[in-house]
Design a protein around this motif. Structure first.
Motif, PDB file in Angstrom:
ATOM      1  N   ARG A 171      11.184  -2.863  -9.530  1.00 34.23           N
ATOM      2  CA  ARG A 171      11.621  -2.274  -7.448  1.00 34.23           C
ATOM      3  C   ARG A 171      11.041  -3.576  -6.747  1.00 34.23           C
ATOM      4  O   ARG A 171      11.207  -3.839  -5.280  1.00 34.23           O
ATOM      5  N   PHE A 172       9.853  -4.462  -6.336  1.00 38.51           N
ATOM      6  CA  PHE A 172       8.716  -4.566  -5.761  1.00 38.51           C
ATOM      7  C   PHE A 172       8.695  -6.250  -6.739  1.00 38.51           C
ATOM      8  O   PHE A 172       7.931  -6.519  -7.960  1.00 38.51           O
ATOM      9  N   ASP A 173       9.627  -6.794  -6.274  1.00 38.36           N
ATOM     10  CA  ASP A 173       8.857  -8.957  -6.383  1.00 38.36           C
ATOM     11  C   ASP A 173       8.945  -9.080  -5.009  1.00 38.36           C
ATOM     12  O   ASP A 173       9.626  -9.873  -3.761  1.00 38.36           O
ATOM     13  N   ASP A 188      -1.828   2.174  -2.173  1.00 39.87           N
ATOM     14  CA  ASP A 188      -1.089   3.152  -1.061  1.00 39.87           C
ATOM     15  C   ASP A 188       0.165   4.087  -1.808  1.00 39.87           C
ATOM     16  O   ASP A 188      -0.082   5.167  -1.235  1.00 39.87           O
ATOM     17  N   LEU A 189       0.882   3.657  -2.700  1.00 36.37           N
ATOM     18  CA  LEU A 189       1.936   4.330  -2.675  1.00 36.37           C
ATOM     19  C   LEU A 189       1.209   5.347  -4.259  1.00 36.37           C
ATOM     20  O   LEU A 189       1.781   6.687  -4.447  1.00 36.37           O
ATOM     21  N   TRP A 190       0.262   5.034  -4.811  1.00 36.19           N
ATOM     22  CA  TRP A 190      -0.793   6.202  -5.840  1.00 36.19           C
ATOM     23  C   TRP A 190      -1.266   7.033  -4.829  1.00 36.19           C
ATOM     24  O   TRP A 190      -1.095   8.426  -4.529  1.00 36.19           O
ATOM     25  N   PHE A 191      -1.059   7.281  -3.295  1.00 40.08           N
ATOM     26  CA  PHE A 191      -1.740   7.970  -2.354  1.00 40.08           C
ATOM     27  C   PHE A 191      -0.680   8.502  -2.245  1.00 40.08           C
ATOM     28  O   PHE A 191      -0.727   9.766  -2.031  1.00 40.08           O
ATOM     29  N   ALA A 192       0.342   8.412  -1.560  1.00 34.41           N
ATOM     30  CA  ALA A 192       1.893   9.231  -1.403  1.00 34.41           C
ATOM     31  C   ALA A 192       1.986   9.841  -2.405  1.00 34.41           C
ATOM     32  O   ALA A 192       2.232  10.706  -2.108  1.00 34.41           O
ATOM     33  N   ALA A 232       9.408  10.405 -11.004  1.00 33.74           N
ATOM     34  CA  ALA A 232       8.875   8.768 -10.156  1.00 33.74           C
ATOM     35  C   ALA A 232       9.742   8.242  -9.088  1.00 33.74           C
ATOM     36  O   ALA A 232       9.694   7.301  -7.792  1.00 33.74           O
ATOM     37  N   VAL A 233      11.294   7.981  -9.297  1.00 32.55           N
ATOM     38  CA  VAL A 233      11.531   6.870  -8.590  1.00 32.55           C
ATOM     39  C   VAL A 233      11.721   8.247  -6.977  1.00 32.55           C
ATOM     40  O   VAL A 233      12.179   7.028  -5.980  1.00 32.55           O
ATOM     41  N   GLU A 234      11.679   8.994  -6.905  1.00 31.07           N
ATOM     42  CA  GLU A 234      12.068   9.885  -5.934  1.00 31.07           C
ATOM     43  C   GLU A 234      10.698   9.182  -5.294  1.00 31.07           C
ATOM     44  O   GLU A 234      11.148   9.384  -3.646  1.00 31.07           O
ATOM     45  N   ILE A 235       9.765   9.260  -5.412  1.00 36.03           N
ATOM     46  CA  ILE A 235       8.899   9.217  -4.607  1.00 36.03           C
ATOM     47  C   ILE A 235       8.608   7.524  -3.504  1.00 36.03           C
ATOM     48  O   ILE A 235       8.102   6.697  -2.751  1.00 36.03           O
ATOM     49  N   ILE A 236       9.128   6.633  -5.248  1.00 40.34           N
ATOM     50  CA  ILE A 236       9.157   5.138  -4.815  1.00 40.34           C
ATOM     51  C   ILE A 236       9.925   4.840  -3.660  1.00 40.34           C
ATOM     52  O   ILE A 236       9.100   4.450  -2.461  1.00 40.34           O
ATOM     53  N   ARG A 291      10.264   7.655  -1.442  1.00 35.12           N
ATOM     54  CA  ARG A 291       9.896   7.763  -0.051  1.00 35.12           C
ATOM     55  C   ARG A 291       9.367   7.151   1.012  1.00 35.12           C
ATOM     56  O   ARG A 291       9.108   7.294   1.694  1.00 35.12           O
ATOM     57  N   TRP A 292       8.862   6.483  -0.514  1.00 37.51           N
ATOM     58  CA  TRP A 292       7.256   5.852   0.247  1.00 37.51           C
ATOM     59  C   TRP A 292       7.793   4.670   1.268  1.00 37.51           C
ATOM     60  O   TRP A 292       7.742   4.025   1.986  1.00 37.51           O
ATOM     61  N   ILE A 293       8.990   3.812   0.580  1.00 37.88           N
ATOM     62  CA  ILE A 293       9.856   2.929   1.000  1.00 37.88           C
ATOM     63  C   ILE A 293      10.500   3.015   1.532  1.00 37.88           C
ATOM     64  O   ILE A 293      10.040   2.670   3.216  1.00 37.88           O
ATOM     65  N   ALA A 294      11.496   4.021   2.446  1.00 32.56           N
ATOM     66  CA  ALA A 294      11.195   4.621   3.328  1.00 32.56           C
ATOM     67  C   ALA A 294      10.702   5.062   4.707  1.00 32.56           C
ATOM     68  O   ALA A 294      11.687   5.053   5.322  1.00 32.56           O
TER      69      ALA A 294
END
Length: 380
Positions: free
Chosen positions: A250-252, A262-266, A338-342, A344-347
């Motif tokens: 997802r990230f490039d 930061d993502l890990w904490f979320a 896992a996809v839902e967490i990513i 949600r973090w992006i949103a």
């Protein structure tokens, strides 16, 4: 010849830490080598001795110095200086303050506190560690620090402090520390969440502030007792096998180390299955390509965010480029989590961990309770 101590300050500054003058002076004046007279272990496991030509240059790096191991497990060290600087700045020490330090380590952190004008009491549960720290402080000519061999959970009954700083990873704060703080006091402590130890600033247990990410050796005893709100223990290398790609990158470019934390904490705020996993390259099924952003080095484990299933043999792993790997009996469900967490973090705008406030609750053992993370709230 380059002065290693001058370069030492430059290294701390290059890490992104802005040192106020008093703290810069403390790092410049306290001789770090005095606190590792028997040498220390490099990250690769080799030992650096004082007689080695590169001893001083290695001492004055922005890196952890491991000074005691149990087998292959580090159990005492001098922390990474840039992390020490961040925690000391968060502590807000001014001359004359009384500071309780939990975990003496080499004594170097207490020496820095003393250089800032604090009166320090340092407690360590390991008698030999306390003895060596006491000797090092004397050898360096540091006044204003006393080192005691005791269980840090109890603090120092009958005494009062303005600040408490914890230099070991803990599952929660001892209520004794908060009881021993004077009004306006503050605790700075690395508190376990999702297999890592984010540093919290706690004046009020219902509204703790996140300071930064960290990785600390775990404390022993009631400070790391199991409790109902604990996250799964980290998955060791080899525990997760047969992982296949469940979602593409997802990230490039891939997330930086800070953004990944930061993502890990979320993930820890949104899922109590979040933890730490050591993922060897052999965890991928034969023929599975190594996703971008991951360097697969034979024999070297990758430190990854994971959602661990109940049997602790599967679940999902999130890599720095956002690729999700999944395996085990509930691979589909954990991959979707896992996809839902990513998403949600992006949103949420990819919030840094410092945007969170943490509510602690009293839990743990009846005779030795701890204040552990329980609720998380994003603040604007």
């Amino acid at each position: 010849m380059t002065d290693p101590r001058r370069d030492y300050l430059d290294q701390i500054l290059r890490s992104g830490v802005s040192l106020p003058p008093a703290l810069a002076a403390a790092f410049a004046s306290v001789p770090r080598e005095a606190f590792v007279p028997e040498g220390f272990q490099r990250r690769d496991g080799s030992w650096v001795h004082p007689a080695d030509p590169d001893f001083l240059a290695t001492v004055y790096r922005d890196d952890v110095l491991i000074t005691k191991v149990d087998g292959k497990v580090p159990i005492s060290s001098s922390s990474q200086p840039s992390l020490m600087a961040i925690m000391l700045m968060a502590l807000g020490v001014t001359p004359g303050m009384r500071v309780l330090e939990i975990g003496a380590g080499t004594g170097y952190n207490a020496a820095l506190l003393a250089a800032l004008g604090a009166t320090v009491t340092s407690i360590d549960v390991q008698a030999d560690v306390a003895d060596r720290a006491r000797s090092a402080l004397a050898r360096a000519g540091v006044a204003g620090v006393r080192v005691q061999h005791a269980d840090g959970y109890a603090g120092l009954p009958g005494e009062r402090f303005d600040r408490v700083i914890v230099t070991v990873g803990i599952g929660g704060l001892s209520p004794h520390w908060l009881e021993q703080l004077d009004p306006g006091g503050l605790v700075i402590a690395p508190v376990k969440q999702a297999g890592t130890h984010p540093v919290l600033a706690v004046a009020d247990p219902s509204d703790a502030r996140v300071v930064c990410a960290s990785g600390f050796m775990a404390a022993s005893g009631p400070l790391n007792a199991d409790h109902p709100y604990a996250f799964p223990a980290p998955a060791p290398a080899g525990a997760l096998t047969g992982l296949v790609q469940a979602a593409p990158s997802r990230f490039d470019p891939p997330l930086t180390e800070i953004a990944y934390r930061d993502l890990w904490f979320a993930a820890g705020a949104w899922s109590h299955r979040a933890t730490h996993a050591l993922l060897p390259s052999t965890a991928l099924l034969p023929g599975t390509a190594v996703p971008s952003g991951v360097t697969a080095v034979p024999g070297r484990d990758q430190s990854c965010l994971a959602l661990l299933d109940e049997p602790r043999t599967g679940g999902a792993v999130v890599l720095p480029d956002g690729t999700v790997l999944a395996g085990g009996h509930a691979a589909l469900r954990y991959g979707a989590m896992a996809v839902e967490i990513i998403d949600r973090w992006i949103a949420a705008g990819r919030p840094p961990m410092q945007a969170w406030r943490v509510g602690l609750t009293l839990t743990g053992e009846d005779k030795s309770p701890i204040w552990a993370p329980h609720t998380w709230e994003l603040r604007p």
